[in-house]
Design a protein around this motif. Structure first.
Motif, PDB file in Angstrom:
ATOM      1  N   ASP A 230      76.050  20.119  52.222  1.00 45.13           N
ATOM      2  CA  ASP A 230      76.209  19.946  53.801  1.00 45.13           C
ATOM      3  C   ASP A 230      77.763  20.093  53.975  1.00 45.13           C
ATOM      4  O   ASP A 230      78.392  21.089  54.103  1.00 45.13           O
ATOM      5  CB  ASP A 230      75.721  20.714  55.053  1.00 45.13           C
TER       6      ASP A 230
ATOM      7  N   PHE B 223      76.659  26.983  55.876  1.00 41.02           N
ATOM      8  CA  PHE B 223      75.886  25.932  55.359  1.00 41.02           C
ATOM      9  C   PHE B 223      75.031  25.923  54.073  1.00 41.02           C
ATOM     10  O   PHE B 223      74.627  27.262  54.440  1.00 41.02           O
ATOM     11  CB  PHE B 223      75.393  24.664  56.012  1.00 41.02           C
TER      12      PHE B 223
ATOM     13  N   ILE C 275      79.696  30.406  51.659  1.00 37.40           N
ATOM     14  CA  ILE C 275      79.395  28.998  51.720  1.00 37.40           C
ATOM     15  C   ILE C 275      81.208  28.926  51.560  1.00 37.40           C
ATOM     16  O   ILE C 275      81.849  28.395  52.246  1.00 37.40           O
ATOM     17  CB  ILE C 275      79.014  28.341  50.952  1.00 37.40           C
TER      18      ILE C 275
ATOM     19  N   THR D 245      69.911  20.810  50.226  1.00 37.08           N
ATOM     20  CA  THR D 245      70.774  21.264  50.350  1.00 37.08           C
ATOM     21  C   THR D 245      71.755  20.518  51.271  1.00 37.08           C
ATOM     22  O   THR D 245      73.020  20.644  51.852  1.00 37.08           O
ATOM     23  CB  THR D 245      70.950  22.481  50.496  1.00 37.08           C
ATOM     24  N   SER D 246      71.020  20.394  52.776  1.00 37.65           N
ATOM     25  CA  SER D 246      71.530  19.839  53.375  1.00 37.65           C
ATOM     26  C   SER D 246      72.004  18.324  53.654  1.00 37.65           C
ATOM     27  O   SER D 246      73.236  18.219  54.278  1.00 37.65           O
ATOM     28  CB  SER D 246      70.131  19.185  54.549  1.00 37.65           C
TER      29      SER D 246
ATOM     30  N   SER E  99      72.256  25.031  53.534  1.00 36.95           N
ATOM     31  CA  SER E  99      71.118  24.798  53.538  1.00 36.95           C
ATOM     32  C   SER E  99      70.859  26.274  54.569  1.00 36.95           C
ATOM     33  O   SER E  99      69.834  26.621  54.731  1.00 36.95           O
ATOM     34  CB  SER E  99      70.636  23.548  54.914  1.00 36.95           C
TER      35      SER E  99
ATOM     36  N   TYR F 155      81.396  21.758  53.427  1.00 38.90           N
ATOM     37  CA  TYR F 155      82.038  22.654  54.525  1.00 38.90           C
ATOM     38  C   TYR F 155      83.433  21.644  54.272  1.00 38.90           C
ATOM     39  O   TYR F 155      84.391  23.153  54.210  1.00 38.90           O
ATOM     40  CB  TYR F 155      81.281  22.483  55.834  1.00 38.90           C
TER      41      TYR F 155
END
Length: 186
Positions: A5, A152, A146, A1-2, A154, A9
């Protein structure tokens, strides 16, 4: 997921998402008093002959989201990653010298998502056939965080893992779900 992010966003927000009824519904799943009411309802629904089980199940439904929310706040103080909106979607971490015991504006993990997943995971132990709906509600809470730009992806993923882990350990410790009544018994 990072990896997602920053992209989420910048491209995955809905302005004023909480002006929509469906988003408010999902966010409420991450609100601890919601689980307090659910815990009381489950406790009241149990048969009088099952008073011990009723107390245990109700207490579990109160403790799982509560302990998970508390754990999320502690993790925030340890990780100290700011919310995405403070740095236009970039990661930023604060020094331990900067308000060491205040989690305001920290995002990892999402407390709302942690509470939602902690409650959903414990409720799924009590009502296994309802697990898909319960987890969908918790996921909806995380997704709205989110979409609001408050977290984020994450942050939500870590919160989900924390919630499920906490509820699973608590459920085992309390013996929840082993003797849960089936729908046919009601």
């Amino acid at each position: 997921t990072s990896l997602a992010d920053g992209w989420l966003y910048h491209h995955g927000q809905i302005a004023n998402v909480y002006d929509r009824d469906w988003a408010r519904l999902f966010r409420a799943v991450g609100y601890f008093p919601t689980w307090l009411l659910i815990a009381v309802a489950v406790w009241l629904e149990q048969r009088p002959a099952d008073a011990i089980r009723a107390r245990r199940n109700g207490l579990g439904l109160l403790l799982a989201p509560g302990l998970t929310g508390l754990a999320a706040e502690v993790v925030k103080l340890l990780v100290r990653r700011d919310r995405p909106g403070l740095h236009d979607g970039d990661y930023a971490f604060r020094s331990f010298l900067d308000h060491p015991f205040r989690s305001t504006d920290f995002g990892l993990p999402s407390s709302h998502a942690a509470v939602a997943f902690g409650g959903a995971a414990l409720a799924a132990q009590l009502f296994p056939r309802a697990a898909p709906v319960l987890y969908l509600l918790a996921l909806g809470c995380g997704v709205t965080r989110i979409l609001a730009g408050a977290h984020f992806a994450s942050d939500v993923a870590v919160a989900a893992a924390l919630g499920v882990l906490t509820a699973t350990l608590l459920g085992r410790r309390m013996g929840i779900g082993r003797d849960a009544p089936s729908v046919s018994e009601g």
